[in-house]
Design a protein around this motif. Structure first.
Motif, PDB file in Angstrom:
ATOM      1  N   ILE A  77      12.060  32.664 -44.920  1.00 47.82           N
ATOM      2  CA  ILE A  77      11.253  31.685 -44.182  1.00 47.82           C
ATOM      3  C   ILE A  77      11.123  32.100 -42.712  1.00 47.82           C
ATOM      4  O   ILE A  77      10.046  31.979 -42.111  1.00 47.82           O
ATOM      5  N   SER A  78      12.195  32.612 -42.126  1.00 49.26           N
ATOM      6  CA  SER A  78      12.156  33.074 -40.735  1.00 49.26           C
ATOM      7  C   SER A  78      11.206  34.247 -40.586  1.00 49.26           C
ATOM      8  O   SER A  78      10.432  34.322 -39.614  1.00 49.26           O
ATOM      9  N   LEU A  79      11.237  35.176 -41.544  1.00 47.95           N
ATOM     10  CA  LEU A  79      10.339  36.323 -41.507  1.00 47.95           C
ATOM     11  C   LEU A  79       8.886  35.882 -41.654  1.00 47.95           C
ATOM     12  O   LEU A  79       7.997  36.369 -40.936  1.00 47.95           O
ATOM     13  N   ALA A  80       8.627  34.946 -42.565  1.00 52.03           N
ATOM     14  CA  ALA A  80       7.270  34.429 -42.753  1.00 52.03           C
ATOM     15  C   ALA A  80       6.779  33.728 -41.497  1.00 52.03           C
ATOM     16  O   ALA A  80       5.614  33.880 -41.092  1.00 52.03           O
ATOM     17  N   THR A  81       7.652  32.946 -40.858  1.00 50.30           N
ATOM     18  CA  THR A  81       7.283  32.259 -39.624  1.00 50.30           C
ATOM     19  C   THR A  81       6.958  33.247 -38.512  1.00 50.30           C
ATOM     20  O   THR A  81       6.005  33.065 -37.743  1.00 50.30           O
ATOM     21  N   LEU A  82       7.740  34.317 -38.426  1.00 54.81           N
ATOM     22  CA  LEU A  82       7.507  35.345 -37.408  1.00 54.81           C
ATOM     23  C   LEU A  82       6.161  36.025 -37.625  1.00 54.81           C
ATOM     24  O   LEU A  82       5.425  36.290 -36.665  1.00 54.81           O
ATOM     25  N   VAL A  83       5.828  36.283 -38.878  1.00 53.21           N
ATOM     26  CA  VAL A  83       4.538  36.915 -39.196  1.00 53.21           C
ATOM     27  C   VAL A  83       3.384  35.975 -38.873  1.00 53.21           C
ATOM     28  O   VAL A  83       2.383  36.374 -38.265  1.00 53.21           O
ATOM     29  N   LEU A  84       3.505  34.716 -39.265  1.00 54.42           N
ATOM     30  CA  LEU A  84       2.421  33.753 -39.055  1.00 54.42           C
ATOM     31  C   LEU A  84       2.183  33.450 -37.573  1.00 54.42           C
ATOM     32  O   LEU A  84       1.074  33.085 -37.177  1.00 54.42           O
ATOM     33  N   ASN A  99      17.771  22.644 -43.767  1.00 57.92           N
ATOM     34  CA  ASN A  99      18.684  22.081 -42.787  1.00 57.92           C
ATOM     35  C   ASN A  99      19.167  23.134 -41.793  1.00 57.92           C
ATOM     36  O   ASN A  99      19.328  22.870 -40.598  1.00 57.92           O
ATOM     37  N   GLY A 100      19.418  24.356 -42.272  1.00 58.40           N
ATOM     38  CA  GLY A 100      19.855  25.431 -41.393  1.00 58.40           C
ATOM     39  C   GLY A 100      18.798  25.796 -40.367  1.00 58.40           C
ATOM     40  O   GLY A 100      19.108  26.013 -39.186  1.00 58.40           O
ATOM     41  N   LEU A 101      17.545  25.844 -40.799  1.00 61.51           N
ATOM     42  CA  LEU A 101      16.452  26.168 -39.888  1.00 61.51           C
ATOM     43  C   LEU A 101      16.218  25.045 -38.878  1.00 61.51           C
ATOM     44  O   LEU A 101      15.962  25.302 -37.696  1.00 61.51           O
ATOM     45  N   LEU A 102      16.309  23.804 -39.335  1.00 60.30           N
ATOM     46  CA  LEU A 102      16.153  22.671 -38.415  1.00 60.30           C
ATOM     47  C   LEU A 102      17.312  22.607 -37.422  1.00 60.30           C
ATOM     48  O   LEU A 102      17.122  22.240 -36.258  1.00 60.30           O
ATOM     49  N   MET A 103      18.501  22.987 -37.883  1.00 54.84           N
ATOM     50  CA  MET A 103      19.658  22.985 -36.991  1.00 54.84           C
ATOM     51  C   MET A 103      19.489  24.001 -35.873  1.00 54.84           C
ATOM     52  O   MET A 103      19.947  23.777 -34.737  1.00 54.84           O
ATOM     53  N   SER A 104      18.808  25.103 -36.160  1.00 54.92           N
ATOM     54  CA  SER A 104      18.537  26.097 -35.120  1.00 54.92           C
ATOM     55  C   SER A 104      17.658  25.507 -34.028  1.00 54.92           C
ATOM     56  O   SER A 104      17.847  25.801 -32.844  1.00 54.92           O
TER      57      SER A 104
END
Length: 323
Positions: free
Chosen positions: A70-77, A264-269
């Motif tokens: 998900i982090s990689l996809a977000t970085l690309v988008l 939850n991990g991504l939102l916690m970031s």
């Protein structure tokens, strides 16, 4: 006569932006409360004959892998792939290995602890991390807390202690015949203490790293979860001798756990980057009510009237801290 334009807090545009930001934070924190509160009951629902049917290590690897993708996809988008064209400096990336190790330990502890306590006891006793996190937050990050805020954190600690006293498993056979109740063993209490210390250190260190580097959050998450996948992958390989294969015992509830914990991990970031680790603690504490209601509805857990006391203490603590 000098006319000063109205650019203060009463500006309509400023008020509107403030309310939009509050609503966004409210939705984000509310979603985290629901996800966090449902985690322990979901694990309990997967149990077969009192044991989880899946490999906990493989579940953690899948959670870290989901966050990485998900982090990689977000970085690309978001057009941030230019940062990946050149190899990153080791000094820039190395700090993300430390929280990955600490979170890997905690993720496995969360699953292991379920065998020694009921979900609500785990949820409330996890508030003991208030002490370790608050002290580390104040010492390592140099944050000064007001007297009312220390009192609020003390109330959260008191809520955990109050609940642990009322839910200790005394081994009374008459209570056992009444059905599932709040309980915790001595070994479970020890694991909670270890979990809280590691959790506090991981949260404070991660917040320091995220705020000290001026990088896109998606890129920082990418670094963090690359180490997370690698470290938890090695942990999973070390347990290959177990009687469970990597994806054995996976059900719909397990995949729901993976999706929820990844989100939850991504939102916690986001909270650690733009908020604070103390906000994270209040999210965990507020999820106590969600956890109790789900445990009552799905597991038939009997809640004692004394359970309302720590819930009220958490509410008062939130008011004191943020007033």
């Amino acid at each position: 006569m000098i006319v000063i334009p109205n650019v203060g807090t009463s500006s309509p545009a400023r008020i509107r932006r403030l309310w939009v930001k509050r609503i966004q934070w409210g939705l984000l924190l509310g979603l985290m409360v629901v996800i966090y509160g449902s985690h322990a009951p979901l694990i309990a629902l997967t149990k077969v004959d009192g044991r989880v049917p899946f490999n906990p290590s493989s579940c953690v690897v899948m959670i870290e892998l989901a966050k990485l993708l998900i982090s990689l996809a977000t970085l690309v988008l978001t057009g941030g792939t230019s940062a990946l064209r050149a190899p990153p400096h080791l000094v820039l990336v190395a700090p993300y290995a430390v929280p990955a190790i600490l979170y890997a330990l905690n993720n496995n502890l969360i699953v292991v602890m379920q065998a020694y306590m009921d979900p609500s006891s785990y949820q409330v006793l996890s508030n003991l991390k208030i002490a370790s996190t608050a002290l580390l937050y104040s010492v390592c990050l140099g944050k000064r807390l007001r007297a009312a805020q220390w009192l609020a954190l003390g109330l959260l600690m008191g809520a955990g202690v109050c609940h642990s006293y009322s839910s200790l498993d005394t081994g009374d056979p008459e209570r056992a015949e009444e059905g599932p109740r709040l309980h915790i063993t001595a070994w479970g209490l020890f694991l909670v203490l270890v979990y809280c210390c590691v959790s506090g250190l991981a949260a404070v260190y991660t917040e320091r790293v995220l705020k000290s580097q001026k990088l896109p959050l998606s890129l920082q998450n990418l670094y963090l979860y690359v180490f997370g996948v690698a470290i938890n992958g090695l942990s999973s390989l070390s347990s290959v001798a177990s009687d469970k294969s990597f994806l054995e015992g996976y059900s719909g509830a397990v995949w729901l756990i993976i999706a929820g914990q990844a989100a939850n991990g991504l939102l916690m970031s986001v909270v650690l980057k733009h908020g604070s680790g103390i906000t994270r603690l209040f999210v965990i504490s507020c999820s106590m009510l969600v956890n109790a209601l789900l445990s009552w509805a799905t597991l038939g857990l009997q809640l004692t009237p004394l359970f309302l006391l720590p819930v009220s203490m958490v509410a008062l603590a939130a008011y004191l801290y943020y007033m």
